[in-house]
Design a protein around this motif. Structure first.
Motif, PDB file in Angstrom:
ATOM      1  N   UNK A 310       0.792  -1.077  -0.016  1.00  0.00           N
ATOM      2  CA  UNK A 310       0.007   0.025  -0.007  1.00  0.00           C
ATOM      3  C   UNK A 310       0.685   1.175   0.060  1.00  0.00           C
ATOM      4  N   UNK A 311       0.756   1.992  -1.132  1.00  0.00           N
ATOM      5  CA  UNK A 311       1.698   3.056  -1.171  1.00  0.00           C
ATOM      6  C   UNK A 311       0.850   4.374  -1.522  1.00  0.00           C
ATOM      7  N   UNK A 312       1.331   5.447  -0.749  1.00  0.00           N
ATOM      8  CA  UNK A 312       0.904   6.916  -1.126  1.00  0.00           C
ATOM      9  C   UNK A 312       1.897   7.616  -1.884  1.00  0.00           C
ATOM     10  N   UNK A 313       1.516   8.482  -2.700  1.00  0.00           N
ATOM     11  CA  UNK A 313       2.279   9.276  -3.455  1.00  0.00           C
ATOM     12  C   UNK A 313       2.066  10.878  -3.461  1.00  0.00           C
ATOM     13  N   UNK A 314       2.890  11.586  -3.371  1.00  0.00           N
ATOM     14  CA  UNK A 314       2.536  13.042  -3.340  1.00  0.00           C
ATOM     15  C   UNK A 314       3.635  13.712  -4.120  1.00  0.00           C
ATOM     16  N   UNK A 315       3.083  14.516  -5.366  1.00  0.00           N
ATOM     17  CA  UNK A 315       4.052  14.913  -6.348  1.00  0.00           C
ATOM     18  C   UNK A 315       3.662  16.370  -6.400  1.00  0.00           C
ATOM     19  N   UNK A 316       4.718  17.081  -6.817  1.00  0.00           N
ATOM     20  CA  UNK A 316       4.687  18.447  -6.994  1.00  0.00           C
ATOM     21  C   UNK A 316       5.421  19.040  -8.058  1.00  0.00           C
TER      22      UNK A 316
END
Length: 316
Positions: A310-316
């Motif tokens: 289970x993985x979260x991703x935050x990209x900016x």
């Protein structure tokens, strides 16, 4: 008479200089800071852990209308194939390149992803699964030069010459280069079909790839075969992936079948993986959750290597 001729010429030169200056000033040279984080819960067999899969920060920008740059560093924790693997926390460079472009032509010098596998070239921030397939393993980067020629939405040709030692290497002990080539043809703007070649001092590899992009369906497939000339061993692998936007724009269902055989001289090493997963997009790929589970079946003795992530991703 000469004065009458000279005045239009000076006027034309002044106009050309002004147009060039306007075109140059229209390109912003202000650096941009981009990056992404991928924290995850990772369970393999009967072990589990929280990992920082990737933390990448990049500075990129344009120098002129035809020249750009990118410098990206990565932070990893154990279990995420860090280099060196014994380090509890590693910081390394990924992308370090300058790119030039002129109409259909382009060139890149520095450290970059070599043009071979489709899944390797794709950024991990847009992948539908938490891990690349086994035959691809990781994005392959090296130091050298690359040239490309494109007709948008029709054909792309790429060739590269690199040191062959991998990323972040200051020397080339054998003084031999590695060579890559990739050709992709686009049919009806939704289907790419391509082939690729890699050549090292001791091995060569061939690959075939296809990528379909529909309104709600996405599919990719690759086949790769590598021949080690020193040992005369052939390693082969393939994968086929399909993804469906079940509840656009929020939910995507993903499935993949893959197979990898590291040696054609050993009859018990082939493994097959079956994956099901889901992506939940809170803000497209900039903010999302990925959950997938992969069941592995070995040719001989079964291993405790089934994987759930289970993985979260935050990209900016």
């Amino acid at each position: 008479m000469r004065g009458k001729t000279l005045l239009p010429m000076l006027s034309l030169c002044a106009t050309s200089t002004a147009v060039h200056a306007q075109a140059t000033s229209a390109v912003s040279t202000t650096p941009r800071v981009t990056g992404y984080l991928q924290p995850r819960f990772h369970a393999v067999g009967d072990s589990a852990a929280f990992l920082l899969r990737r933390a990448r920060i990049a500075v990129e920008g344009a120098i002129t209308p035809w020249a750009s740059y990118r410098a990206q560093v990565e932070l990893r924790t154990p279990g995420a194939a860090a280099a060196p693997p014994a380090s509890p926390l590693t910081l390394s460079a990924t992308d370090l390149w300058v790119r030039l472009s002129h109409r259909r032509w382009g060139g890149t010098v520095g450290q970059f992803k070599v043009p071979f596998s489709l899944e390797s070239i794709l950024s991990s921030s847009v992948l539908e699964t938490t891990e690349r397939s086994r035959v691809v393993a990781a994005a392959k980067r090296d130091i050298g030069a690359q040239a490309e020629w494109r007709i948008p939405d029709r054909v792309a040709l790429q060739v590269a010459v690199v040191s062959g030692e991998g990323p972040n290497r200051a020397t080339n002990p054998d003084n031999r280069m590695a060579y890559f080539a990739r050709a992709v043809v686009t049919a009806r703007k939704v289907l790419d079909v391509g082939t690729a070649f890699e050549g090292y001092s001791d091995s060569t590899g061939l690959g075939g790839q296809a990528h379909y992009r529909g309104r709600r369906w996405t599919a990719r497939a690759e086949y790769i075969r590598v021949h080690n000339r020193r040992t005369d061993i052939h390693a082969t692998g393939w994968y086929a992936l399909a993804a469906y936007r079940a509840l656009p724009p929020r939910v995507q269902i993903v499935s993949r079948v893959q197979q990898f055989d590291p040696s054609d001289q050993v009859a018990t090493e082939r493994g097959t993986g079956y994956l099901v997963g889901v992506q939940y997009f809170m803000r497209s790929d900039d903010f999302k959750l990925i959950a997938d589970y992969e069941l592995f079946r070995e040719q001989a003795a079964q291993l405790k290597n089934n994987r759930g992530v289970v993985q979260m991703q935050v990209r900016w």
